[in-house]
Design an enzyme around this catalytic site. Structure first.
Site, PDB file in Angstrom:
ATOM      1  N   HIS A   1       0.917   3.966  -2.825  1.00  0.00           N
ATOM      2  CA  HIS A   1       0.717   5.352  -2.394  1.00  0.00           C
ATOM      3  C   HIS A   1       1.741   6.269  -3.049  1.00  0.00           C
ATOM      4  O   HIS A   1       1.410   7.301  -3.632  1.00  0.00           O
ATOM      5  CB  HIS A   1       0.840   5.411  -0.865  1.00  0.00           C
ATOM      6  CG  HIS A   1       0.757   6.770  -0.264  1.00  0.00           C
ATOM      7  ND1 HIS A   1      -0.316   7.188   0.478  1.00  0.00           N
ATOM      8  CD2 HIS A   1       1.641   7.808  -0.276  1.00  0.00           C
ATOM      9  CE1 HIS A   1      -0.111   8.438   0.886  1.00  0.00           C
ATOM     10  NE2 HIS A   1       1.080   8.833   0.447  1.00  0.00           N
ATOM     11  N   GLU A   2       3.002   5.863  -2.951  1.00  0.00           N
ATOM     12  CA  GLU A   2       4.088   6.735  -3.435  1.00  0.00           C
ATOM     13  C   GLU A   2       4.073   6.894  -4.944  1.00  0.00           C
ATOM     14  O   GLU A   2       4.200   8.001  -5.464  1.00  0.00           O
ATOM     15  CB  GLU A   2       5.443   6.180  -2.989  1.00  0.00           C
ATOM     16  CG  GLU A   2       5.629   6.038  -1.483  1.00  0.00           C
ATOM     17  CD  GLU A   2       5.438   7.338  -0.722  1.00  0.00           C
ATOM     18  OE1 GLU A   2       5.252   7.281   0.506  1.00  0.00           O
ATOM     19  OE2 GLU A   2       5.430   8.429  -1.340  1.00  0.00           O
TER      20      GLU A   2
ATOM     21  N   ASP B   1       0.842  -1.213   0.000  1.00  0.00           N
ATOM     22  CA  ASP B   1       0.000   0.000   0.000  1.00  0.00           C
ATOM     23  C   ASP B   1       0.871   1.255   0.000  1.00  0.00           C
ATOM     24  O   ASP B   1       0.506   2.293  -0.584  1.00  0.00           O
ATOM     25  CB  ASP B   1      -1.002  -0.016   1.165  1.00  0.00           C
ATOM     26  CG  ASP B   1      -0.367  -0.117   2.554  1.00  0.00           C
ATOM     27  OD1 ASP B   1      -1.129  -0.128   3.548  1.00  0.00           O
ATOM     28  OD2 ASP B   1       0.872  -0.203   2.641  1.00  0.00           O
TER      29      ASP B   1
ATOM     30  N   HIS C   1       1.499   9.270  -6.089  1.00  0.00           N
ATOM     31  CA  HIS C   1       1.875  10.689  -6.035  1.00  0.00           C
ATOM     32  C   HIS C   1       2.412  11.124  -7.393  1.00  0.00           C
ATOM     33  O   HIS C   1       2.172  12.253  -7.850  1.00  0.00           O
ATOM     34  CB  HIS C   1       2.940  10.937  -4.957  1.00  0.00           C
ATOM     35  CG  HIS C   1       2.389  11.133  -3.577  1.00  0.00           C
ATOM     36  ND1 HIS C   1       1.342  11.978  -3.294  1.00  0.00           N
ATOM     37  CD2 HIS C   1       2.766  10.585  -2.389  1.00  0.00           C
ATOM     38  CE1 HIS C   1       1.087  11.940  -1.988  1.00  0.00           C
ATOM     39  NE2 HIS C   1       1.936  11.104  -1.416  1.00  0.00           N
TER      40      HIS C   1
ATOM     41  N   ASP D   1       2.676  20.227   8.790  1.00  0.00           N
ATOM     42  CA  ASP D   1       2.491  19.176   7.784  1.00  0.00           C
ATOM     43  C   ASP D   1       1.747  19.701   6.557  1.00  0.00           C
ATOM     44  O   ASP D   1       0.771  19.123   6.082  1.00  0.00           O
ATOM     45  CB  ASP D   1       1.769  17.957   8.371  1.00  0.00           C
ATOM     46  CG  ASP D   1       1.773  16.766   7.411  1.00  0.00           C
ATOM     47  OD1 ASP D   1       2.721  16.650   6.617  1.00  0.00           O
ATOM     48  OD2 ASP D   1       0.812  15.955   7.461  1.00  0.00           O
TER      49      ASP D   1
ATOM     50  N   TYR E   1       5.288  -0.178   9.514  1.00  0.00           N
ATOM     51  CA  TYR E   1       5.229   0.735  10.655  1.00  0.00           C
ATOM     52  C   TYR E   1       5.413  -0.024  11.959  1.00  0.00           C
ATOM     53  O   TYR E   1       4.816  -1.098  12.133  1.00  0.00           O
ATOM     54  CB  TYR E   1       3.866   1.454  10.645  1.00  0.00           C
ATOM     55  CG  TYR E   1       3.722   2.544  11.672  1.00  0.00           C
ATOM     56  CD1 TYR E   1       2.752   2.468  12.660  1.00  0.00           C
ATOM     57  CD2 TYR E   1       4.572   3.641  11.663  1.00  0.00           C
ATOM     58  CE1 TYR E   1       2.609   3.461  13.610  1.00  0.00           C
ATOM     59  CE2 TYR E   1       4.445   4.652  12.611  1.00  0.00           C
ATOM     60  CZ  TYR E   1       3.474   4.567  13.575  1.00  0.00           C
ATOM     61  OH  TYR E   1       3.348   5.558  14.505  1.00  0.00           O
TER      62      TYR E   1
ATOM     63  N   HIS F   1      -1.661  14.946   5.965  1.00  0.00           N
ATOM     64  CA  HIS F   1      -1.760  13.523   6.345  1.00  0.00           C
ATOM     65  C   HIS F   1      -2.832  13.301   7.407  1.00  0.00           C
ATOM     66  O   HIS F   1      -3.097  12.162   7.783  1.00  0.00           O
ATOM     67  CB  HIS F   1      -0.405  13.025   6.877  1.00  0.00           C
ATOM     68  CG  HIS F   1       0.652  12.965   5.840  1.00  0.00           C
ATOM     69  ND1 HIS F   1       1.550  13.988   5.631  1.00  0.00           N
ATOM     70  CD2 HIS F   1       0.940  12.016   4.916  1.00  0.00           C
ATOM     71  CE1 HIS F   1       2.356  13.666   4.644  1.00  0.00           C
ATOM     72  NE2 HIS F   1       2.017  12.474   4.190  1.00  0.00           N
TER      73      HIS F   1
ATOM     74  N   GLU G   1      -3.278  -2.864  -2.945  1.00  0.00           N
ATOM     75  CA  GLU G   1      -2.892  -3.876  -1.948  1.00  0.00           C
ATOM     76  C   GLU G   1      -4.004  -4.894  -1.722  1.00  0.00           C
ATOM     77  O   GLU G   1      -3.764  -6.095  -1.624  1.00  0.00           O
ATOM     78  CB  GLU G   1      -2.529  -3.202  -0.633  1.00  0.00           C
ATOM     79  CG  GLU G   1      -2.027  -4.190   0.427  1.00  0.00           C
ATOM     80  CD  GLU G   1      -1.589  -3.499   1.691  1.00  0.00           C
ATOM     81  OE1 GLU G   1      -2.448  -2.881   2.366  1.00  0.00           O
ATOM     82  OE2 GLU G   1      -0.396  -3.570   2.012  1.00  0.00           O
TER      83      GLU G   1
ATOM     84  N   TYR H   1       0.182  20.474  -2.919  1.00  0.00           N
ATOM     85  CA  TYR H   1       0.412  19.657  -1.730  1.00  0.00           C
ATOM     86  C   TYR H   1       0.315  20.475  -0.431  1.00  0.00           C
ATOM     87  O   TYR H   1       1.246  20.531   0.380  1.00  0.00           O
ATOM     88  CB  TYR H   1       1.781  18.968  -1.824  1.00  0.00           C
ATOM     89  CG  TYR H   1       1.921  17.737  -0.948  1.00  0.00           C
ATOM     90  CD1 TYR H   1       2.851  17.710   0.088  1.00  0.00           C
ATOM     91  CD2 TYR H   1       1.137  16.604  -1.157  1.00  0.00           C
ATOM     92  CE1 TYR H   1       2.995  16.581   0.889  1.00  0.00           C
ATOM     93  CE2 TYR H   1       1.281  15.474  -0.379  1.00  0.00           C
ATOM     94  CZ  TYR H   1       2.212  15.476   0.649  1.00  0.00           C
ATOM     95  OH  TYR H   1       2.355  14.355   1.434  1.00  0.00           O
TER      96      TYR H   1
ATOM     97  N   ASP I   1      -6.417  -6.934   6.847  1.00  0.00           N
ATOM     98  CA  ASP I   1      -6.505  -5.578   7.419  1.00  0.00           C
ATOM     99  C   ASP I   1      -6.655  -4.584   6.282  1.00  0.00           C
ATOM    100  O   ASP I   1      -5.782  -3.790   5.986  1.00  0.00           O
ATOM    101  CB  ASP I   1      -5.328  -5.250   8.328  1.00  0.00           C
ATOM    102  CG  ASP I   1      -4.000  -5.434   7.631  1.00  0.00           C
ATOM    103  OD1 ASP I   1      -2.972  -5.387   8.306  1.00  0.00           O
ATOM    104  OD2 ASP I   1      -4.019  -5.609   6.401  1.00  0.00           O
TER     105      ASP I   1
ATOM    106  N   ASP J   1      -0.888  -2.085  14.509  1.00  0.00           N
ATOM    107  CA  ASP J   1      -1.078  -0.639  14.335  1.00  0.00           C
ATOM    108  C   ASP J   1      -0.691  -0.229  12.924  1.00  0.00           C
ATOM    109  O   ASP J   1      -0.330  -1.070  12.100  1.00  0.00           O
ATOM    110  CB  ASP J   1      -0.287   0.139  15.399  1.00  0.00           C
ATOM    111  CG  ASP J   1       1.212   0.063  15.171  1.00  0.00           C
ATOM    112  OD1 ASP J   1       1.936   0.859  15.769  1.00  0.00           O
ATOM    113  OD2 ASP J   1       1.639  -0.808  14.372  1.00  0.00           O
TER     114      ASP J   1
ATOM    115  N   GLU K   1      -2.996  13.444  -0.768  1.00  0.00           N
ATOM    116  CA  GLU K   1      -2.698  12.345   0.146  1.00  0.00           C
ATOM    117  C   GLU K   1      -3.758  11.252   0.089  1.00  0.00           C
ATOM    118  O   GLU K   1      -3.452  10.059   0.026  1.00  0.00           O
ATOM    119  CB  GLU K   1      -2.590  12.859   1.586  1.00  0.00           C
ATOM    120  CG  GLU K   1      -1.191  13.259   1.935  1.00  0.00           C
ATOM    121  CD  GLU K   1      -0.255  12.084   1.758  1.00  0.00           C
ATOM    122  OE1 GLU K   1      -0.458  11.038   2.399  1.00  0.00           O
ATOM    123  OE2 GLU K   1       0.681  12.203   0.936  1.00  0.00           O
TER     124      GLU K   1
END
Ligand SMILES: CCC(=O)Oc1c(C)cccc1C(=O)O
Ligand SMILES: [Ca+2]
Ligand SMILES: [Zn+2]
Length: 309
Positions: free
Chosen positions: A145-146, A141, A149, A227, A194, A232, A180, A160, A185, A201, A169
């Site tokens: 995500h990247e 994922d 972008h 940010d 992470y 985010h 994914e 942004y 999950d 988490d 985002e």
């Protein structure tokens, strides 16, 4: 010498063995995938290492036996192929630029680097510090995500910061989620890379943004300059709208992706606000499925539910 497509293998960041599309030079192997449709116009997927420096793209990875022992590179290479396939097969987009541009990614960028980013021409992945993050390419994922972008930059080019940045985002979270497509999950973002010592988490939740301190309604939009205006955090509001939409009975994940992609590429612009995204997705659903379709009703209700009218 004619280089040939080959299939190698290697373990990814989480210890799983993957088959990799590589290139044989006759004596050695390059981490270069020449099997995608974009190869007809010279497009490849290439993976490099920065060797913990910051020079890009760095050194193309090679092997003398087509067995690859750099887990971050194995996942970056394999997952970039998965992302290419999703965009090509599901959305008819030929690479990040829709022109069969070569997808480059560099792993081992800097030291203990807790980030990954699209730099305008390629993907860049840090190794993480090993506590907050492990190698960023280890999450599909995250890779989705990247790279998304990059797609956004070449299409709506959402600025942004503030609401347009939160949309930027969110669209990356949505594409990463669709690509994914993980049943156990499904709605967590970045869970694979992470906090390795804290199971269960994640960076964010799309189904329950408030579980991670992010808003799921316009009434709780976070007004901040940090940010880039909370990109985010406030992404929780459009993320929840997508969750509402895609979980509506009769709306498939593939069709939800088509609506979100059409909105981004046909209707959204650099300065789009949340209300513009609502309108763009309603119009995209109307184009694709008709004004009285399940999808139009669902997407309208989805945005209403998060307070974006
Ligand atoms: C899901 C991937 C993600 O959000 O990565 C970021 C991190 C961990 C820090 C700063 C920026 C990003 C990003 O890609 O937006
Ligand atoms: Ca996930
Ligand atoms: Zn992002």
């Amino acid at each position: 010498v004619e280089f040939a497509a080959a299939v190698g293998s290697g373990k990814g960041v989480l210890g799983d063995t993957k088959s990799l599309n590589t290139e044989s030079t006759g004596t050695t192997y390059n981490m270069r995938d020449i099997t995608k449709p974009m190869y007809s116009t010279g497009g490849k997927i290439e993976t490099y290492t920065a060797k913990n420096g910051t020079t890009l793209p760095g050194t193309l990875l090679t092997s003398n036996d087509n067995t690859w022992n750099d887990p971050a590179a194995v996942d970056a290479h394999y997952y970039a192929g998965v992302v290419y396939d999703y965009y090509y097969n599901k959305l008819g987009r030929n690479s990040f630029d829709n022109a069969g541009g070569t997808m480059k990614q560099t792993v081992h960028y800097s030291t203990k680097y807790n980030n990954a980013f699209w730099n305008g021409t390629q993907m860049v992945y840090g190794d993480g510090d090993g506590t907050t993050f492990i190698a960023f390419s280890g999450g599909l994922d995250v890779v989705g995500h990247e790279i998304s972008h990059g797609v956004t930059e070449r299409t709506a080019n959402l600025t942004y910061s503030y609401q347009s940045g939160a949309l930027n985002e969110s669209w990356s979270d949505v594409m990463g989620n669709l690509i994914e497509n993980k049943p156990d999950d499904l709605w967590l973002v970045g869970e694979d890379i992470y906090t390795p010592n804290t199971p269960g988490d994640a960076l964010r939740s799309m189904s329950n943004p408030t579980a991670y301190g992010d808003p799921d309604n316009m009434a709780n939009y976070v007004n901040t300059s940090s940010d880039n205006g909370g990109v985010h955090t406030n992404s929780g509001i459009p993320n929840k709208a997508f969750y509402n939409f895609v979980t509506t009975p009769g709306v498939t994940r593939d069709n939800a992706g088509k609506v979100w992609y059409r909105a981004l590429t046909q209707y959204m612009t650099a300065s789009s606000q949340f209300s513009d995204a609502r309108q763009a997705t309603i119009q995209a659903a109307t184009d694709l499925f008709g004004a009285n379709s399940t999808e139009v009703t669902a997407v309208t209700n989805a945005w209403n539910n998060v307070g974006v009218g």
